[in-house]
Design a protein around this motif. Structure first.
Motif, PDB file in Angstrom:
ATOM      1  N   THR A 133       0.818  -1.209   0.000  1.00  0.00           N
ATOM      2  CA  THR A 133       0.000   0.000   0.000  1.00  0.00           C
ATOM      3  C   THR A 133       0.854   1.262   0.000  1.00  0.00           C
ATOM      4  O   THR A 133       0.367   2.341  -0.326  1.00  0.00           O
ATOM      5  N   GLU A 134       2.142   1.137   0.333  1.00  0.00           N
ATOM      6  CA  GLU A 134       3.065   2.276   0.330  1.00  0.00           C
ATOM      7  C   GLU A 134       3.857   2.364  -0.965  1.00  0.00           C
ATOM      8  O   GLU A 134       4.672   3.267  -1.135  1.00  0.00           O
ATOM      9  N   GLY A 135       3.655   1.417  -1.886  1.00  0.00           N
ATOM     10  CA  GLY A 135       4.386   1.382  -3.149  1.00  0.00           C
ATOM     11  C   GLY A 135       5.134   0.073  -3.294  1.00  0.00           C
ATOM     12  O   GLY A 135       5.070  -0.799  -2.422  1.00  0.00           O
ATOM     13  N   GLU A 136       5.854  -0.076  -4.399  1.00  0.00           N
ATOM     14  CA  GLU A 136       6.608  -1.307  -4.621  1.00  0.00           C
ATOM     15  C   GLU A 136       7.880  -1.277  -3.774  1.00  0.00           C
ATOM     16  O   GLU A 136       8.553  -0.259  -3.682  1.00  0.00           O
ATOM     17  N   ILE A 137       8.189  -2.421  -3.161  1.00  0.00           N
ATOM     18  CA  ILE A 137       9.341  -2.520  -2.285  1.00  0.00           C
ATOM     19  C   ILE A 137      10.229  -3.664  -2.765  1.00  0.00           C
ATOM     20  O   ILE A 137       9.737  -4.702  -3.183  1.00  0.00           O
ATOM     21  N   GLY A 138      11.526  -3.424  -2.747  1.00  0.00           N
ATOM     22  CA  GLY A 138      12.502  -4.454  -3.077  1.00  0.00           C
ATOM     23  C   GLY A 138      13.262  -4.825  -1.814  1.00  0.00           C
ATOM     24  O   GLY A 138      13.698  -3.948  -1.067  1.00  0.00           O
ATOM     25  N   ILE A 139      13.409  -6.118  -1.578  1.00  0.00           N
ATOM     26  CA  ILE A 139      14.066  -6.606  -0.369  1.00  0.00           C
ATOM     27  C   ILE A 139      15.276  -7.443  -0.773  1.00  0.00           C
ATOM     28  O   ILE A 139      15.145  -8.380  -1.564  1.00  0.00           O
TER      29      ILE A 139
END
Length: 122
Positions: A28-34
């Motif tokens: 919900t905060e945007g695309e995240i890369g881990i």
């Protein structure tokens, strides 16, 4: 090479688990890369989103996820989806038919869009 343990779990089953070098997800905060060693974080997955996992062997695992959470520690990523479909198991024609019907069922439309995104990313 640095790696982390990843589990992709839907309410009814574990879809994938193993070692990976990269996870990306739509929250919900945007695309995240881990990547391994990432700061701990808890994210809410969007309806009709996708999750991509790159295994240590270089295999790309893609799933359409429908709500749920992403939990990250320094060594593990756990994806807990309300429901999920692996990209290779998605019936593209059925997803397109849902979108063509335009029935007003916003949840079904979000799921179909997520499924098509997952197939495109696979």
């Amino acid at each position: 090479m640095a790696e982390m343990t990843v589990e992709l779990v839907a309410v009814e089953q574990r879809l994938w688990s193993g070692s990976a070098t990269l996870v990306s997800a739509q929250t919900t905060e945007g695309e995240i890369g881990i990547m391994p060693g990432h700061e701990p974080v808890l994210g809410q997955l969007i309806e009709g989103g996708t999750v991509s996992i790159t295994s240590v062997a270089g295999e790309r695992i893609v799933a359409a996820v429908h709500g749920g959470f992403l939990s990250v520690t320094a060594t593990t990523v756990t994806i807990l989806a309300e429901s999920a479909d692996m990209a290779q198991d998605i019936d593209v024609e059925a997803a397109k038919a849902v979108l063509a019907e335009n029935s007003g069922d916003l949840e079904a439309i979000a799921v179909a869009k997520g499924q098509l995104r997952a197939v495109e990313r696979a």
